[in-house]
Design a protein around this motif. Structure first.
Motif, PDB file in Angstrom:
ATOM      1  N   UNK A   1       0.871  -1.154  -0.095  1.00  0.00           N
ATOM      2  CA  UNK A   1       0.034  -0.124  -0.121  1.00  0.00           C
ATOM      3  C   UNK A   1       0.728   1.278  -0.130  1.00  0.00           C
ATOM      4  N   UNK A   2       2.327   1.177   0.399  1.00  0.00           N
ATOM      5  CA  UNK A   2       2.848   2.619   0.410  1.00  0.00           C
ATOM      6  C   UNK A   2       3.984   2.316  -0.615  1.00  0.00           C
ATOM      7  N   UNK A   3       3.804   1.465  -1.586  1.00  0.00           N
ATOM      8  CA  UNK A   3       4.750   1.348  -2.856  1.00  0.00           C
ATOM      9  C   UNK A   3       5.805   0.234  -2.703  1.00  0.00           C
ATOM     10  N   UNK A   4       5.967  -0.381  -1.749  1.00  0.00           N
ATOM     11  CA  UNK A   4       7.250  -1.487  -1.481  1.00  0.00           C
ATOM     12  C   UNK A   4       8.021  -1.443  -0.141  1.00  0.00           C
ATOM     13  N   UNK A   5       9.162  -1.557  -0.109  1.00  0.00           N
ATOM     14  CA  UNK A   5       9.719  -1.732   1.143  1.00  0.00           C
ATOM     15  C   UNK A   5      10.002  -0.384   1.778  1.00  0.00           C
ATOM     16  N   UNK A   6       9.503  -0.119   3.256  1.00  0.00           N
ATOM     17  CA  UNK A   6       9.492   1.021   3.732  1.00  0.00           C
ATOM     18  C   UNK A   6      10.337   0.944   5.037  1.00  0.00           C
ATOM     19  N   UNK A   7      10.774   1.878   5.498  1.00  0.00           N
ATOM     20  CA  UNK A   7      11.364   1.733   6.774  1.00  0.00           C
ATOM     21  C   UNK A   7      10.075   1.980   7.953  1.00  0.00           C
ATOM     22  N   UNK A   8      10.405   0.955   9.235  1.00  0.00           N
ATOM     23  CA  UNK A   8       9.115   1.065  10.225  1.00  0.00           C
ATOM     24  C   UNK A   8       9.518   2.455  10.867  1.00  0.00           C
ATOM     25  N   UNK A   9       8.665   3.184  11.308  1.00  0.00           N
ATOM     26  CA  UNK A   9       8.653   4.288  12.027  1.00  0.00           C
ATOM     27  C   UNK A   9       7.643   4.748  13.155  1.00  0.00           C
ATOM     28  N   UNK A  10       7.873   5.633  13.888  1.00  0.00           N
ATOM     29  CA  UNK A  10       6.927   5.674  14.871  1.00  0.00           C
ATOM     30  C   UNK A  10       6.198   6.977  14.619  1.00  0.00           C
ATOM     31  N   UNK A  11       5.262   7.825  15.354  1.00  0.00           N
ATOM     32  CA  UNK A  11       4.354   8.816  14.987  1.00  0.00           C
ATOM     33  C   UNK A  11       5.308  10.121  14.645  1.00  0.00           C
TER      34      UNK A  11
END
Ligand SMILES: Cc1cc2nc3c(=O)[nH]c(=O)nc-3n(C[C@H](O)[C@H](O)[C@H](O)COP(=O)(O)OP(=O)(O)OC[C@H]3O[C@@H](n4cnc5c(N)ncnc54)[C@H](O)[C@@H]3O)c2cc1C
Length: 359
Positions: free
Chosen positions: A271-281
Motif C-alpha cells: 500500500x506504500x509502494x514497496x519496502x519502507x522503513x518502520x517508523x513511529x508517530x
C-alpha cells in the motif's frame, strides 16, 4: 570532517519542509540535494495542486517549490545547502559520505532526516530497452525542466494521476498521445483529469497491457492486448499502435537504499509502494536519531510529504533540546493535518499501509 546538527538528505518538498521546521526551531541544518536545484518533483509540476490551502492547493507545483525555498531563506544563518551533492552512504559510526563535483567529503550530523523520494517502477515485455521507452517522470523532466519534446506519438501506460497528468502535459507540448492503457479494470487517477483527456479525444483503454514493442534502432510500434479479471492476456485481442515514445507510469518505489544500508528495520508494504522503513508517530525509524519524510516513507503526495517533513524536522530538533515555544501544539497540528489528508477514499489505502509500517 564537517559537523552539523541535522543532516537532511533530499531537497524535495519533504526535505525542504523538514529544513524549514528544524531551522525555525533553532537547529543548525545541512540540506543535501543531488540535483543542481532544490524542489525535487515540484520542479517539473506545472499543474495546480489539489488538497487544502495549508498545503498550497490551487498553486502550481513549481511555485510551491519556490515558496518553500523563500521560507527556508529566512534561516540562512543556520542552514547550509549543498546542491549537486549526492549522499552515497551512511555508516555505522553515524558519518555520511557526500560526492560533490568529483570530490568526496564526510559529514557527521547528530540527527538525520532521509527525504530521498522515490524511483519509477518498470514493466517487463520484449524489447522494453528500446530507445523511446521512458518512465513518465523522465518524460516530464525532459519536457518541463529541459524543454525537450520526447517524440511525436506517445503511448502512455498507466492511468493513475501521474499517467493522466503527464499525458495532458504532453498534449500541451504539441505531442500526439495515441492512447492511455492500464491493466486495471478502472482508471486509478482523479476522474477530473481523465475527463479532461477524454474530452480531447484520447482513448483510455482499461484492462489492457503491453504485449510487444517493435523498432529497429528505436521504438516504432507497440502491440497491446486485453487482460481478464485475473490480469491474464486474452489472445486474439491484440492491436498495434504506431508510437515513437512509450511512457511507463505504473507506480513508484520508495528510494530507501540509504536506510537499508544503515540497518533500519524495513517492511514490505504494498500500500506504500514497496519496502519502507518502520517508523513511529514522529517519523523516527527503528534507529534512534534517523528520521524519514515523504515518498521514501511511503508513496503519497507532495501535500503529505510537506507535513511529514515539518513533523520530522520539528521532532529531530526537539530531540536535540530545541524546544520551539509551542512544540506540542505544532506537533499536534502536523498530526491533524496528516489525518485530514488521509481521510478520503485514497487515504484508506495509505492508512492500511501505515498500520503495517508504524512500530
Ligand atoms: C507527474 C506527477 C504529478 C504529481 N502531482 C501531484 C499533485 O498534484 N499533488 C500532490 O500533492 N503530489 C503530486 N505528485 C507527487 C509529489 O510530487 C511527490 O509525492 C512529492 O514530490 C514527494 O516529495 P519528496 O520530497 O518525498 O520526494 P521528491 O520530490 O522526489 O524529492 C526527493 C529529492 O531527494 C533527492 N535525492 C534522492 N537521493 C538522494 C541522495 N542520495 N543524495 C542527495 N539527494 C538525493 C532527489 O534528487 C530529489 O530532489 C505528483 C508526482 C508526479 C511525478
Amino acid at each position: 570532517m564537517k559537523m552539523t546538527e541535522i543532516a537532511i538528505i533530499g531537497g524535495g518538498p519533504a526535505g525542504l519542509s523538514a529544513a524549514i521546521s528544524a531551522a525555525a526551531s533553532g537547529a543548525r541544518v545541512t540540506l543535501i540535494e543531488r540535483d543542481d536545484h532544490l524542489g525535487g518533483q515540484l520542479k517539473k509540476q506545472t499543474h495546480m495542486f489539489f488538497g487544502s490551502k495549508k498545503q498550497y492547493a490551487s498553486t502550481r507545483g513549481i511555485d510551491i517549490g519556490d515558496i518553500l525555498q523563500e521560507q527556508l531563506a529566512q534561516y540562512k544563518d543556520r542552514v547550509e545547502i549543498l546542491t549537486d551533492a549526492t549522499v552515497i552512504g551512511i555508516y555505522e559510526d553515524g558519518v555520511l559520505t557526500i560526492e560533490q563535483n568529483d570530490k568526496y567529503m564526510k559529514l557527521k550530523p547528530q540527527r538525520f532526516i532521509v527525504a530521498t523520494g522515490a524511483s519509477e517502477k518498470f514493466l517487463t515485455f520484449p524489447n522494453n530497452d528500446l530507445p523511446g521507452i521512458y518512465g513518465a517522470g523522465a518524460v516530464q523532466t525532459l519536457m518541463n525542466v529541459y524543454g525537450v519534446k520526447p517524440g511525436s506519438d506517445v503511448l502512455m501506460v498507466g492511468a493513475g494521476n501521474i499517467g493522466l497528468i503527464v499525458s495532458y502535459q504532453l498534449m500541451q507540448a504539441g505531442v500526439n498521445v495515441r492512447a492511455i492503457i492500464d491493466a486495471a479494470p478502472r482508471i486509478g487517477g482523479y476522474l477530473v483529469h481523465a475527463s479532461k483527456i477524454r474530452r480531447m479525444g484520447i482513448p483510455i483503454l482499461t484492462s489492457h497491457t503491453v504485449k510487444y514493442a517493435y523498432g529497429k534502432d528505436s521504438l516504432e510500434k507497440v502491440t497491446i492486448w486485453q487482460v481478464d479479471e485475473r490480469f491474464q492476456p486474452i489472445p486474439g485481442t491484440e492491436q498495434d499502435i504506431e508510437a515513437d515514445v512509450m511512457c511507463i507510469s505504473v507506480g513508484l518505489s520508495p528510494l530507501a537504499e540509504l536506510l537499508w544500508q544503515i540497518g533500519c528495520k524495513m517492511a514490505f508494504v504494498p500500500e506504500l509502494g514497496g519496502h519502507v522503513p518502520l517508523r513511529n508517530e514522529n517519523m523516527e525509524t527503528s534507529l534512534e536519531g534517523i528520521y524519514i519524510a515523504g515518498d521514501v516513507a511511503g508513496i503519497e503526495e507532495a501535500s503529505s510529504a510537506m507535513v511529514e517533513g515539518r513533523l520530522a524536522g520539528l521532532c529531530a530538533a526537539f530531540s536535540l533540546g530545541y524546544k520551539a515555544g509551542n512544540y506540542e501544539e505544532l506537533r499536534k497540528d502536523c498530526l491533524e493535518q496528516l489525518d485530514s489528508l488521509r481521510s478520503g477514499p485514497v487515504g484508506e489505502k495509505i492508512l492500511k499501509g501505515l498500520a503495517k509500517a508504524t512500530a
